[in-house]
Write a protein that holds these residues in place. Structure first.
Motif, PDB file in Angstrom:
ATOM      1  N   ASP A 145       0.808  -1.227   0.000  1.00 54.84           N
ATOM      2  CA  ASP A 145       0.000   0.000   0.000  1.00 54.84           C
ATOM      3  C   ASP A 145       0.841   1.277   0.000  1.00 54.84           C
ATOM      4  OD1 ASP A 145       0.871   0.422   2.565  1.00 54.84           O
ATOM      5  OD2 ASP A 145      -1.069   0.076   3.534  1.00 54.84           O
ATOM      6  N   VAL A 146       0.183   2.404   0.126  1.00 55.55           N
ATOM      7  CA  VAL A 146       0.855   3.705   0.047  1.00 55.55           C
ATOM      8  C   VAL A 146       1.888   3.920   1.151  1.00 55.55           C
ATOM      9  CG1 VAL A 146      -0.976   4.877  -1.227  1.00 55.55           C
ATOM     10  CG2 VAL A 146      -1.099   4.804   1.235  1.00 55.55           C
ATOM     11  N   GLN A 147       1.747   3.204   2.277  1.00 55.68           N
ATOM     12  CA  GLN A 147       2.691   3.347   3.388  1.00 55.68           C
ATOM     13  C   GLN A 147       3.798   2.282   3.327  1.00 55.68           C
ATOM     14  OE1 GLN A 147      -0.549   4.549   5.010  1.00 55.68           O
ATOM     15  NE2 GLN A 147       0.544   6.494   4.819  1.00 55.68           N
ATOM     16  N   ASN A 148       3.923   1.593   2.216  1.00 55.73           N
ATOM     17  CA  ASN A 148       4.871   0.493   2.041  1.00 55.73           C
ATOM     18  C   ASN A 148       4.558  -0.684   2.980  1.00 55.73           C
ATOM     19  OD1 ASN A 148       6.210   1.815   0.028  1.00 55.73           O
ATOM     20  ND2 ASN A 148       8.002   2.382   1.243  1.00 55.73           N
ATOM     21  N   GLN A 149       3.319  -0.811   3.372  1.00 52.74           N
ATOM     22  CA  GLN A 149       2.882  -1.951   4.205  1.00 52.74           C
ATOM     23  C   GLN A 149       2.210  -2.970   3.286  1.00 52.74           C
ATOM     24  OE1 GLN A 149       3.107  -1.777   7.803  1.00 52.74           O
ATOM     25  NE2 GLN A 149       4.342   0.000   7.235  1.00 52.74           N
TER      26      GLN A 149
END
Ligand SMILES: *[C@@H]1O[C@H](CO)[C@@H](O)[C@H](O)[C@H]1NC(C)=O
Ligand SMILES: *[C@@H]1O[C@H](CO)[C@@H](O)[C@H](O)[C@H]1NC(C)=O
Ligand SMILES: *[C@@H]1O[C@H](CO)[C@@H](O)[C@H](O)[C@H]1NC(C)=O
Ligand SMILES: *[C@@H]1O[C@H](CO)[C@@H](O)[C@H](O)[C@H]1NC(C)=O
Length: 410
Positions: A60-64
């Motif tokens: 995702d956008v948070q690199n999660q």
């Protein structure tokens, strides 16, 4: 020979570079996702012969890790709550964001773990969008309150909201505005009767009291960081409710001309009703006189035989868009009834006062016998005057009623 070999090598290199650049994963570069709605993200990979797809991962956008799974194995799906795996063709991966919010904006990575060649990845960037919504057109009664509201699903992106009024003549004026971390600002001509809610998502403009000039269209304009300006318009109509009146006079012996008048906005519709029968007695004549303030005076003139007023009830019915049911004004009975009630009330009140005086008098009489003579005199004089006065009033009122009913010149 040498030349062709070099050319072949060049083509090979070029193909290799293109392959590298694409990463053999295709995904839309930019997408717009409407806020508060489900949204599907897709990626697909081109597979060589002999290669197998072991696992798909979404970041995702948070690199999660957003979601991971092994193709063909239902139990292998794991990831965050707000996403789910969608069914998709072979070598394609699709996930659904259940309800898009502002936090979902950004770039997503899909990674295909291939055997034996390793992992290939693609990127998709999401922009979350919203629409400005307003309620449907409104009407307000002059002097009362009107509320207009406007909303935008992405308050996080909003810098300022402002409201503008456009009159029917096309003149635009600023009304009010509200910016993040400040107080709502009302333009001087509207101060004291216009209020704006301190909200960026759900803006409410309240006007109280509403004036006729407030009619027109209101545009709410959202200034956002990334999407520029977004606006929507709602229109307001102002009504002035009718307060009809009936007046009449004898034009020639036995003929009465009655006027039913009403000032309103928009103009009222006047019909005459004779004892629950909607037939008008001879066509009434209607006149429209526009008033300077935007209202219209409507006069409906009906000519009747005076004898008819004694037999049946004649009513003027005023219909207006702002009224749930028409206003009826009776031409004959109402005045008589009102006067009768007035006389009865006055008589009862007078009697009560007199008996009260009598009681008080009696009390005084017992206590102060000496002054009896004087007071008795005073009492008779007073009550005499009072009685004379009441009698006079009653006879006057009765005369008045007769005069009103039959239009006898006094
Ligand atoms: C995610 O990782 C990339 C590099 O892998 C980096 O450029 C980016 O800033 C990271 N983003 C966040 C939100 O950590
Ligand atoms: C609202 O009123 C305006 C002007 O009277 C009109 O142009 C518009 O179509 C109306 N909108 C709706 C939704 O009825
Ligand atoms: C009725 O209205 C007309 C004007 O339309 C006026 O000339 C007339 O005097 C009015 N009659 C009564 C009884 O008020
Ligand atoms: C008068 O009343 C009749 C029935 O009572 C109805 O059918 C008719 O439409 C009415 N006319 C008007 C002008 O209201």
């Amino acid at each position: 020979m040498k030349k062709t070999m070099r050319k072949g090598l060049q083509v090979c290199l070029l193909l290799l570079m293109v392959g590298r650049l694409q990463g053999r994963v295709t995904a839309p570069e930019r997408l717009e996702a409407p806020v508060d709605k489900p949204f599907t993200l897709t990626c697909s990979v081109s597979r060589d012969r002999g290669e197998s797809l072991r696992q798909v991962r979404w970041i995702d956008v948070q690199n999660q890790t957003l979601l991971t799974y092994q193709p063909g194995q239902r139990d292998s799906v794991s990831g965050q709550q707000h996403v789910e795996l969608a069914s998709s063709p072979k070598d394609t991966s699709a996930i659904i964001i259940r309800r898009v919010s502002f936090r979902d904006e950004g770039c997503y990575t899909c990674i295909f773990d291939m055997h034996p060649s390793g992992s290939k990845q693609g990127h998709t960037c999401l922009t979350v969008t919203a629409q400005v919504t307003v309620e449907s057109n409104k009407t307000a009664v002059s002097g009362k309150k009107a509320s207009l509201s406007c909303s935008y699903g992405l308050p996080e992106k909003v810098q300022q909201i402002s409201w503008k009024h456009t009159s029917a003549q096309g003149v635009s004026t600023d009304v009010a505005s509200y910016a993040k971390r400040s107080d709502p600002m009302i333009e001087p001509p509207y101060q004291g009767r216009v209020w704006l809610s301190p909200s960026l998502s759900n803006s409410q403009l309240t006007i109280q009291p509403v004036a006729i000039e407030d009619e027109g269209c209101y545009t709410c304009l959202y200034t956002t960081h990334t999407e520029g300006q977004k606006s929507s318009t709602v229109c307001l109509a102002t009504y002035v409710l009718p307060k009809p009146q009936v007046s009449y006079k004898t034009t020639s012996p036995g003929v009465i001309e009655a006027n039913c008048t009403s000032v309103s906005r928009p103009p009222a519709e006047i019909v005459w009703n004779v004892e629950r029968d909607n037939r008008t007695m001879g066509p009434p004549v209607t006149t429209h006189i526009p008033q300077g303030d935007g209202t219209t005076l409507v006069i409906s003139t009906l000519t009747v035989q005076s004898g008819l007023l004694k037999d049946v009830s004649v009513k003027c019915l005023v219909h207006h868009k702002g009224l749930e049911s028409p206003i009826g004004v009776s031409m004959n009975t109402k005045i008589g009834t009102a006067l009768t009630i007035l006389i009865s009330v006055t008589t009862v009140a007078a009697l009560l006062v007199m008996s009260l005086c009598f009681c008080l008098w009696k009390c005084f009489l017992r206590k102060e016998d000496q002054e009896e003579e004087n007071k008795l005199h005073l009492y008779t004089t007073l009550t005499g005057h009072f009685k004379a006065c009441v009698c006079h009033l009653i006879s006057k009122a009765a005369d008045h009623e007769e005069a009103e009913l039959f239009n006898i010149p006094r």
